[in-house]
Design an enzyme around this catalytic site. Structure first.
Site, short mmCIF file in Angstrom:
data_model
loop_
_atom_site.label_atom_id
_atom_site.label_comp_id
_atom_site.label_asym_id
_atom_site.label_seq_id
_atom_site.Cartn_x
_atom_site.Cartn_y
_atom_site.Cartn_z
N GLU A 16 0.84 -1.21 0.00
CA GLU A 16 0.00 0.00 0.00
C GLU A 16 0.87 1.26 0.00
OE1 GLU A 16 -3.63 0.05 2.34
OE2 GLU A 16 -2.93 1.91 3.25
N THR A 47 -3.93 4.93 -1.33
CA THR A 47 -4.90 5.50 -0.38
C THR A 47 -5.48 6.82 -0.91
OG1 THR A 47 -3.26 6.72 0.88
CG2 THR A 47 -3.70 4.45 1.58
N LYS A 161 -21.19 -6.29 5.15
CA LYS A 161 -20.48 -5.54 4.10
C LYS A 161 -19.67 -6.50 3.21
CE LYS A 161 -16.85 -3.07 5.65
NZ LYS A 161 -16.03 -1.97 6.20
N GLN A 171 -6.95 -3.75 9.06
CA GLN A 171 -6.05 -2.83 9.76
C GLN A 171 -4.87 -3.68 10.24
OE1 GLN A 171 -4.58 -0.27 10.34
NE2 GLN A 171 -5.94 1.04 11.54
P1 FAD Z 1 -17.68 1.32 7.71
O1 FAD Z 1 -17.70 -0.06 7.16
O2 FAD Z 1 -18.75 2.24 7.26
O3 FAD Z 1 -17.67 1.21 9.29
C1 FAD Z 1 -17.56 2.37 10.12
C2 FAD Z 1 -18.25 2.12 11.45
O4 FAD Z 1 -19.66 2.00 11.24
C3 FAD Z 1 -17.84 0.81 12.15
O5 FAD Z 1 -17.86 1.05 13.53
C4 FAD Z 1 -18.96 -0.16 11.77
O6 FAD Z 1 -19.12 -1.21 12.71
C5 FAD Z 1 -20.15 0.76 11.75
N1 FAD Z 1 -21.21 0.30 10.85
C6 FAD Z 1 -21.06 -0.20 9.60
N2 FAD Z 1 -22.28 -0.50 9.09
C7 FAD Z 1 -23.20 -0.17 10.03
C8 FAD Z 1 -24.63 -0.23 10.09
N3 FAD Z 1 -25.34 -0.69 9.07
N4 FAD Z 1 -25.25 0.22 11.24
C9 FAD Z 1 -24.52 0.70 12.29
N5 FAD Z 1 -23.17 0.76 12.27
C10 FAD Z 1 -22.53 0.34 11.16
N6 FAD Z 1 -9.19 5.95 5.37
C11 FAD Z 1 -9.02 6.95 4.46
O7 FAD Z 1 -9.43 8.08 4.72
N7 FAD Z 1 -8.40 6.72 3.26
C12 FAD Z 1 -7.93 5.49 2.90
O8 FAD Z 1 -7.37 5.33 1.81
C13 FAD Z 1 -8.10 4.41 3.85
N8 FAD Z 1 -7.67 3.17 3.55
C14 FAD Z 1 -7.88 2.14 4.45
C15 FAD Z 1 -7.46 0.86 4.11
C16 FAD Z 1 -7.64 -0.20 5.00
C17 FAD Z 1 -7.18 -1.58 4.61
C18 FAD Z 1 -8.23 0.03 6.27
C19 FAD Z 1 -8.37 -1.09 7.26
C20 FAD Z 1 -8.66 1.32 6.61
C21 FAD Z 1 -8.50 2.38 5.71
N9 FAD Z 1 -8.93 3.67 6.01
C22 FAD Z 1 -8.75 4.69 5.09
C23 FAD Z 1 -9.55 3.97 7.29
C24 FAD Z 1 -11.09 3.87 7.26
O9 FAD Z 1 -11.62 4.73 6.30
C25 FAD Z 1 -11.60 4.23 8.66
O10 FAD Z 1 -11.30 3.19 9.58
C26 FAD Z 1 -13.06 4.63 8.77
O11 FAD Z 1 -13.28 5.19 10.06
C27 FAD Z 1 -14.04 3.47 8.63
O12 FAD Z 1 -14.04 2.97 7.42
P2 FAD Z 1 -14.80 1.59 7.07
O13 FAD Z 1 -14.63 1.43 5.62
O14 FAD Z 1 -14.41 0.51 8.00
O15 FAD Z 1 -16.33 2.07 7.40
#
Ligand code: FAD
Length: 282
Positions: A16, A47, A161, A171
């Site tokens: 990455e 990213t 998801k 992570q």
């Molecule tokens: P989601 O899947 O939307 O989850 C966020 C929160 O909402 C979680 O607590 C989940 O349990 C909760 N949730 C999900 N669905 C529901 C529902 N239906 N009802 C209630 N709660 C729900 N960030 C960046 O800004 N840029 C990047 O390029 C980037 N790359 C990443 C790459 C990887 C491999 C990882 C692991 C993380 C990356 N991140 C990046 C960080 C990520 O965007 C953050 O962790 C963000 O806060 C959550 O993203 P998510 O996609 O997990 O969100």
């Protein structure tokens, strides 16, 4: 190549990168790419930060890497700070540029960004499915997402998801049981899509608190090991110990059947190269 097809074909190795903002960062990235491309990674991911300039930087790097024909690229797309229409346009641009792989992510609010219309990454997965035939990855948090009230609810949402995506990248974490536990929890919920472990070695004592802030605390046995290395040989011994620990983690994960290894390079090559060489040879 599509990442889901690569994962079906065998164990993947992926790196990455983040898009550079300054000339100095560009030079660092070029060096890292020159050093890491010869390792023939299965794919690289780029990213994304909020805001139009940042979005363009990710697009430019992803399309350049893909155009040069040396690497399969995965574009991160983040819903925070975007309207649904803008996200559809971002995805359409990737589709039209021949990019087959995306990571559909929630992102975190950055002040000054525009309004956010989608709430969860799951909705971005669904939107991407309507735009093009992408292979879609999503984020997973072995310890539970920091915003989640508890791990069980986070697992539930992740399973929902991932059932609609093709693979997930975690992570970073430090104990192989964290990956096995996540995979088992997802299987209990009927989801068996590939879970790619994210690897980031601890290379200094300074980074320990930073990693905890990012939602992946360094476990006490590793902290003890790193402090012992510091007493023996200072910063270079800490770095060597952190790389040895990450190599052990990777070997244990491959033993347990991990579908690949995803390295958070931070646009530096040396730690990733050392771990890669220890696992797969020079
Ligand atoms: P989601 O899947 O939307 O989850 C966020 C929160 O909402 C979680 O607590 C989940 O349990 C909760 N949730 C999900 N669905 C529901 C529902 N239906 N009802 C209630 N709660 C729900 N960030 C960046 O800004 N840029 C990047 O390029 C980037 N790359 C990443 C790459 C990887 C491999 C990882 C692991 C993380 C990356 N991140 C990046 C960080 C990520 O965007 C953050 O962790 C963000 O806060 C959550 O993203 P998510 O996609 O997990 O969100």
């Amino acid at each position: 190549m599509r990442v889901d097809a690569l994962l079906r074909a065998g164990v993947t190795r992926s790196f990455e990168f983040f898009p550079p903002k300054t000339d100095e960062e560009s030079a660092t990235l070029e060096t890292a790419l020159e050093d890491l491309v010869p390792l023939a990674p299965s794919f690289v991911s780029v990213t994304y930060r909020g805001g139009e300039a940042s979005r363009q930087r990710t697009f430019d790097l992803v399309t350049r890497v893909q155009r040069e024909g040396r690497l399969t690229a995965v574009a991160h797309v983040v819903l925070a700070g975007h309207r649904r229409r803008e996200l559809a346009e971002v995805l359409e641009r990737y589709r039209d540029a021949g990019i087959e792989n995306i990571m559909a992510l929630g992102g975190d609010h950055v002040p000054g960004e525009g309004p956010t219309e989608l709430t969860y990454a799951l909705e971005l997965v669904d939107l991407a499915r309507t735009v093009g035939p992408f292979s879609i990855g999503v984020a997973a948090h072995p310890a539970g997402h920091p915003r989640s009230p508890d791990r069980a609810s986070d697992r539930l949402h992740l399973a929902e998801k991932l059932a609609r995506a093709d693979f997930t990248i975690t992570q970073f974490f430090f104990r192989p049981d964290e990956w096995s536990g996540l995979v088992a929890d997802l299987a209990d919920r009927g989801v068996t899509k590939p879970v790619l472990p994210g690897i980031m070695p601890v290379t200094s004592l300074r980074s320990i608190p930073r990693m905890a802030e990012m939602g992946a605390a360094v476990p006490s046995e590793l902290v003890t090991r790193l402090h012992a290395a510091n007493e023996r040989g200072g910063p270079s011994a800490v770095r060597a110990e952190g790389i040895a620990a990450a190599t052990e983690l990777c070997a244990a994960l491959l033993d347990r059947g991990a579908p690949g290894l995803h390295f958070y390079t931070l646009n530096r090559s040396s730690a990733t190269r050392e771990i890669h060489a220890a696992l797969f040879g020079p």
